[in-house]
Design a protein around this motif. Sequence first.
Motif, PDB file in Angstrom:
ATOM      1  N   ALA A 228      -2.882  57.833  -0.707  1.00 58.12           N
ATOM      2  CA  ALA A 228      -1.691  57.982   0.127  1.00 58.12           C
ATOM      3  C   ALA A 228      -1.576  56.910   1.195  1.00 58.12           C
ATOM      4  O   ALA A 228      -0.476  56.618   1.662  1.00 58.12           O
ATOM      5  N   ASP A 229      -2.695  56.331   1.598  1.00 58.65           N
ATOM      6  CA  ASP A 229      -2.686  55.398   2.724  1.00 58.65           C
ATOM      7  C   ASP A 229      -2.209  54.025   2.277  1.00 58.65           C
ATOM      8  O   ASP A 229      -2.878  53.352   1.491  1.00 58.65           O
ATOM      9  N   ASN A 230      -1.048  53.596   2.788  1.00 62.08           N
ATOM     10  CA  ASN A 230      -0.493  52.321   2.328  1.00 62.08           C
ATOM     11  C   ASN A 230      -1.260  51.108   2.848  1.00 62.08           C
ATOM     12  O   ASN A 230      -1.208  50.036   2.242  1.00 62.08           O
ATOM     13  N   ILE A 231      -1.976  51.252   3.958  1.00 62.93           N
ATOM     14  CA  ILE A 231      -2.750  50.121   4.470  1.00 62.93           C
ATOM     15  C   ILE A 231      -3.956  49.860   3.574  1.00 62.93           C
ATOM     16  O   ILE A 231      -4.249  48.717   3.212  1.00 62.93           O
TER      17      ILE A 231
ATOM     18  N   GLY B 112       0.433  59.043   5.705  1.00 62.97           N
ATOM     19  CA  GLY B 112       0.475  58.467   4.370  1.00 62.97           C
ATOM     20  C   GLY B 112       1.796  57.754   4.109  1.00 62.97           C
ATOM     21  O   GLY B 112       2.787  57.950   4.818  1.00 62.97           O
ATOM     22  N   ASP B 113       1.809  56.954   3.077  1.00 63.01           N
ATOM     23  CA  ASP B 113       3.003  56.193   2.730  1.00 63.01           C
ATOM     24  C   ASP B 113       4.130  57.131   2.318  1.00 63.01           C
ATOM     25  O   ASP B 113       3.961  58.005   1.464  1.00 63.01           O
ATOM     26  N   GLU B 114       5.292  56.921   2.919  1.00 61.43           N
ATOM     27  CA  GLU B 114       6.419  57.818   2.662  1.00 61.43           C
ATOM     28  C   GLU B 114       6.813  57.828   1.189  1.00 61.43           C
ATOM     29  O   GLU B 114       7.089  58.881   0.609  1.00 61.43           O
ATOM     30  N   GLY B 115       6.842  56.649   0.568  1.00 59.63           N
ATOM     31  CA  GLY B 115       7.216  56.580  -0.838  1.00 59.63           C
ATOM     32  C   GLY B 115       6.248  57.320  -1.744  1.00 59.63           C
ATOM     33  O   GLY B 115       6.664  58.014  -2.675  1.00 59.63           O
ATOM     34  N   PHE B 116       4.958  57.185  -1.464  1.00 63.00           N
ATOM     35  CA  PHE B 116       3.954  57.864  -2.287  1.00 63.00           C
ATOM     36  C   PHE B 116       4.043  59.378  -2.106  1.00 63.00           C
ATOM     37  O   PHE B 116       4.018  60.127  -3.093  1.00 63.00           O
ATOM     38  N   ILE B 117       4.147  59.835  -0.855  1.00 64.77           N
ATOM     39  CA  ILE B 117       4.248  61.276  -0.603  1.00 64.77           C
ATOM     40  C   ILE B 117       5.516  61.832  -1.237  1.00 64.77           C
ATOM     41  O   ILE B 117       5.514  62.930  -1.800  1.00 64.77           O
ATOM     42  N   LEU B 118       6.613  61.073  -1.164  1.00 65.10           N
ATOM     43  CA  LEU B 118       7.863  61.484  -1.805  1.00 65.10           C
ATOM     44  C   LEU B 118       7.681  61.638  -3.310  1.00 65.10           C
ATOM     45  O   LEU B 118       8.139  62.620  -3.905  1.00 65.10           O
ATOM     46  N   SER B 119       7.005  60.692  -3.938  1.00 63.61           N
ATOM     47  CA  SER B 119       6.788  60.765  -5.388  1.00 63.61           C
ATOM     48  C   SER B 119       5.948  61.984  -5.759  1.00 63.61           C
ATOM     49  O   SER B 119       6.229  62.670  -6.744  1.00 63.61           O
ATOM     50  N   MET B 120       4.914  62.247  -4.975  1.00 61.29           N
ATOM     51  CA  MET B 120       4.078  63.418  -5.240  1.00 61.29           C
ATOM     52  C   MET B 120       4.888  64.710  -5.080  1.00 61.29           C
ATOM     53  O   MET B 120       4.784  65.643  -5.884  1.00 61.29           O
ATOM     54  N   ALA B 121       5.726  64.762  -4.033  1.00 60.33           N
ATOM     55  CA  ALA B 121       6.551  65.948  -3.803  1.00 60.33           C
ATOM     56  C   ALA B 121       7.542  66.143  -4.949  1.00 60.33           C
ATOM     57  O   ALA B 121       7.742  67.260  -5.436  1.00 60.33           O
TER      58      ALA B 121
ATOM     59  N   GLY C 287      -4.626  73.613 -12.315  1.00 58.50           N
ATOM     60  CA  GLY C 287      -4.177  72.818 -13.452  1.00 58.50           C
ATOM     61  C   GLY C 287      -4.507  71.346 -13.288  1.00 58.50           C
ATOM     62  O   GLY C 287      -5.424  70.953 -12.572  1.00 58.50           O
ATOM     63  N   ASP C 288      -3.725  70.510 -13.962  1.00 61.26           N
ATOM     64  CA  ASP C 288      -3.980  69.074 -13.949  1.00 61.26           C
ATOM     65  C   ASP C 288      -2.897  68.309 -13.203  1.00 61.26           C
ATOM     66  O   ASP C 288      -2.745  67.104 -13.393  1.00 61.26           O
ATOM     67  N   ALA C 289      -2.109  68.967 -12.373  1.00 63.67           N
ATOM     68  CA  ALA C 289      -1.026  68.298 -11.665  1.00 63.67           C
ATOM     69  C   ALA C 289      -1.585  67.306 -10.648  1.00 63.67           C
ATOM     70  O   ALA C 289      -2.469  67.662  -9.860  1.00 63.67           O
ATOM     71  N   PRO C 290      -1.110  66.074 -10.641  1.00 62.23           N
ATOM     72  CA  PRO C 290      -1.627  65.089  -9.680  1.00 62.23           C
ATOM     73  C   PRO C 290      -1.501  65.547  -8.233  1.00 62.23           C
ATOM     74  O   PRO C 290      -2.398  65.308  -7.425  1.00 62.23           O
ATOM     75  N   ALA C 291      -0.390  66.204  -7.885  1.00 57.84           N
ATOM     76  CA  ALA C 291      -0.165  66.604  -6.499  1.00 57.84           C
ATOM     77  C   ALA C 291      -1.117  67.704  -6.040  1.00 57.84           C
ATOM     78  O   ALA C 291      -1.216  67.968  -4.840  1.00 57.84           O
ATOM     79  N   GLN C 292      -1.812  68.341  -6.976  1.00 58.14           N
ATOM     80  CA  GLN C 292      -2.776  69.376  -6.620  1.00 58.14           C
ATOM     81  C   GLN C 292      -4.198  68.837  -6.565  1.00 58.14           C
ATOM     82  O   GLN C 292      -5.120  69.576  -6.248  1.00 58.14           O
ATOM     83  N   ASP C 293      -4.368  67.567  -6.877  1.00 52.27           N
ATOM     84  CA  ASP C 293      -5.682  66.943  -6.871  1.00 52.27           C
ATOM     85  C   ASP C 293      -5.912  66.305  -5.497  1.00 52.27           C
ATOM     86  O   ASP C 293      -5.368  65.242  -5.186  1.00 52.27           O
ATOM     87  N   GLU C 294      -6.697  66.966  -4.673  1.00 50.17           N
ATOM     88  CA  GLU C 294      -6.918  66.531  -3.294  1.00 50.17           C
ATOM     89  C   GLU C 294      -7.429  65.105  -3.225  1.00 50.17           C
ATOM     90  O   GLU C 294      -6.916  64.277  -2.450  1.00 50.17           O
ATOM     91  N   GLU C 295      -8.419  64.780  -4.025  1.00 48.08           N
ATOM     92  CA  GLU C 295      -9.006  63.440  -3.975  1.00 48.08           C
ATOM     93  C   GLU C 295      -7.994  62.387  -4.408  1.00 48.08           C
ATOM     94  O   GLU C 295      -7.881  61.316  -3.796  1.00 48.08           O
ATOM     95  N   PHE C 296      -7.232  62.693  -5.439  1.00 45.09           N
ATOM     96  CA  PHE C 296      -6.244  61.732  -5.929  1.00 45.09           C
ATOM     97  C   PHE C 296      -5.171  61.476  -4.872  1.00 45.09           C
ATOM     98  O   PHE C 296      -4.834  60.321  -4.566  1.00 45.09           O
TER      99      PHE C 296
END
Length: 363
Positions: free
Chosen positions: A320-323, A201-210, A306-315
Motif C-alpha cells: 500500500a505504501d507508495n513511497i 497508503g496510496d489512494e489509487g492502490f487502496i481504491l483498487s483494493m476497495a 478465502g483468497d481475496a487479495p483485499a483480505q490478505d493482510e500481508e499483501f
Amino acid sequence: MYVAVKGGERAIENAHTWLAEERRGDPGIAELTIAQIRSQLRLAVNRVMAEGSLFDPDLAALAIKQARGDLIEAIFLIRAYRTTLPRFGASTPIDTARMTCDRRISATFKDLPGGQILGPTFDYTHRLIDFALAAEGGELSDAAVQPQGAEEDIPHVSGFLEREDLLQTEPDGETVPPDLTRAPLAFPAGRPLRLQSLARGDEGFILSMAYSTQRGYGRNHPFVGELRVGLVAVEMDIPELGFAIEIAEIEVTECETVNQFTGSKTEPAQFTRGYGLVFGHSERKAISMALVDRALRAEELGEASGDAPAQDEEFVLSHADNIQATGFLEHIKLPHYVDFQSELELIRKLRRDAMGARQEAAE
C-alpha cells in the motif's frame, strides 16, 4: 567501469539545473505561489498531507511546487522532512462528534439529527469541462467561498444503531496503539496498525483494493453509514496544568460503513462496520479505507477469508505504501552495470555450451 561513471557529478549538476528550469516553466508567465496551490489545489494538498503523515498545508503546497505536481514525489519530500522534526508529546484522540462539518451525508438514513449537509462536492456535477474557468477575471470573491460549517455537535449515525444493539460495538482503546512512523510494520498487525497503514497508503492502490471487494473478491457489500468532512480540535494534556488544551484545528474526512450482518447460535445478528479517517477533504480515500478495513477484519469476525487479495493482510499492507513501492520500482533505472554484465556473460556461456553440445551431437 571507471570510464562508465566518469563525469557523473557534472552531469548530475546539469540535470539539477535543467530540472529547476523545467520547474519554473516559461519565465514570461507569473510564477505559481504557495498560497495559490494551497487555496486552489486543496485536494492535491490534502492527499500529500494524508499520505505524508504530516498536517501542514503550506509545507504540502511547497512540496507540490518543488515536485512539479508529482504528488508521490511531494509525499516523499514531506515524509523526509517529517523525520527531522522533534517529537515533544502526543495529542489526545480527536472527537469527531464535535466536528464543525462542512459536509455530512448518510446513505442509510434520510432524516437524521443534525441533517444532511451536501457541502462542496463533485457528486452532483455533470463532469463537463467548464470553459468559463479559462476566462480571466471571473473569480468569486473571498466572502463567497468561505466554508459554512455546522457549529453544533453532531452525533454519529452509528450511535443510533449501537443503542439498539444492531451494530457491533468497538472495544475501548485502553492501550496506546503502536506508531507506524516510529517502528516498522510487523505481522500479524492489529487493527490500529492496519488503519495507520491504510491512512497513509496510496489512494489509487487502496481504491483498487476497495473496488475488488465490491466486485466479489471479499464479499464486502457496504452502506455508507456516514461520511463527514470538517474541522476538529486537536488537544494535548499538559501535566503542569492538569488538563488538556487545544493546540490546533485540522480538517479531516471520516467514513463509517455499515456492512453485512453476522451472528451465531449464541450471538444475535448485528451489522459490522468499516472505518476510515484521513487528513483533509479526501472522500474517495476515506471510503476506500473503510471498505478495506472491513475486508481485513474477516478472520477476527469469524468469516472465511478465502483468497481475496483485499483480505490478505500481508499483501495489502506491504504493497500500500507508495513511497516504498516507488523506491523499489525506480531503483531499477539506476546503474546496474555490474549485475547486467554478469548476467550477460552467463547468457553467452550458456549459448556457447548449447552450441557446442549441438555440434558434438551432429558429429
